[in-house]
Design a protein around this motif. Sequence first.
Motif, PDB file in Angstrom:
ATOM      1  N   LEU A 119       0.839  -1.199   0.000  1.00 48.24           N
ATOM      2  CA  LEU A 119       0.000   0.000   0.000  1.00 48.24           C
ATOM      3  C   LEU A 119       0.875   1.250   0.000  1.00 48.24           C
ATOM      4  CD1 LEU A 119      -2.910   1.298   0.406  1.00 48.24           C
ATOM      5  CD2 LEU A 119      -2.280   1.410   2.821  1.00 48.24           C
ATOM      6  N   LEU A 120       1.883   1.281   0.874  1.00 55.55           N
ATOM      7  CA  LEU A 120       2.775   2.430   0.938  1.00 55.55           C
ATOM      8  C   LEU A 120       3.600   2.569  -0.339  1.00 55.55           C
ATOM      9  CD1 LEU A 120       4.037   2.345   4.644  1.00 55.55           C
ATOM     10  CD2 LEU A 120       2.323   3.841   3.599  1.00 55.55           C
ATOM     11  N   ALA A 121       3.931   1.431  -0.970  1.00 57.85           N
ATOM     12  CA  ALA A 121       4.669   1.492  -2.232  1.00 57.85           C
ATOM     13  C   ALA A 121       3.828   2.164  -3.318  1.00 57.85           C
ATOM     14  CB  ALA A 121       5.075   0.080  -2.666  1.00 57.85           C
ATOM     15  N   GLU A 122       2.535   1.807  -3.386  1.00 55.40           N
ATOM     16  CA  GLU A 122       1.640   2.444  -4.355  1.00 55.40           C
ATOM     17  C   GLU A 122       1.470   3.930  -4.041  1.00 55.40           C
ATOM     18  OE1 GLU A 122      -2.052   0.351  -4.426  1.00 55.40           O
ATOM     19  OE2 GLU A 122      -1.112  -1.615  -4.681  1.00 55.40           O
ATOM     20  N   PHE A 123       1.341   4.228  -2.766  1.00 55.98           N
ATOM     21  CA  PHE A 123       1.166   5.611  -2.327  1.00 55.98           C
ATOM     22  C   PHE A 123       2.397   6.448  -2.677  1.00 55.98           C
ATOM     23  CE2 PHE A 123       1.263   8.707   1.331  1.00 55.98           C
ATOM     24  CZ  PHE A 123       0.187   9.454   0.914  1.00 55.98           C
TER      25      PHE A 123
END
Length: 296
Positions: free
Chosen positions: A143-147
């Motif tokens: 999720l943080l990678a996409e963000f």
Amino acid sequence: MITSMTGFAARKGQGAGYSWGWEIRSVNGKGLDLRLRLPDWIDGLEPLVRAELARALNRGNVSLTLKVTSELGDTALRLNPTVLRSVLVAMAEVDHAARETGLTLAAPTAADLLTLRGVLDASAAAEDTAPLRALLLADLAPLLAEFTAMRNAEGAALAAVLGAQLDRVAALTGDAAREAEARRPAMAQTLRDNLARILGAAEGIDETRLAQELALLAVKSDVTEEIDRLTAHVAAARALLAEPGQVGRKFDFLVQEFMREANTLCSKAQSVALTRIGLDLKAVIDQMREQVQNVE
């Protein structure tokens, strides 16, 4: 490459008898402000999530929401005795205080108590939330990678806009330099005319004092330093655009310096053309300042 403080990402997952959905978004901020909405029945989740966000992000107002739903068919509502006991004690204290003031309160029903937050816990069936917590933390990383990817993409677009604005500032600075050079003979002639009038109208004037005043007038009309500083600021801003890491605060300070030089240029202009260039510079710099507010 610069990073934007604006971003959004969402993700869904499932495991250990649960399904969940993440949503994270951010806007610009002076520091890092984390606002988390997480299920409070998952032991130890919030501090771990907060730590992960703090490691991944540096600035921005960040909101993260997690919704977890049980997929177990035999999940039942359970009474939370600790919360119920606290509620009953608090109600007894309220009733006692009301009686001392002559008030009689209507007695709550069992149904009233069950509607209070925390008295009934639909998630208490999972006594050990460690497996679920581990799955959620593992799912937080992508999720943080996409963000982060979205914030980087926004940063690239932001860099393109700022680069074009810096090109405009550089062009206007060049126009100002040429206009200042073109007005030099006229300024010199005006200075000579003023000097002639002063010498013709005054007797016994202090030549040293006169020289000082003329030098001061020349300095006040010379915009060479302002043009040189604007040129240097453009170079510094381009370097910041290519610098890795968080440069938002540096860029914000530099934009203030841009505006300071543009204001001084306008105050020294003494010509319509140079004043117009100075005003155009201020307009572009103000647009830059709005964009820089989103740089991490």
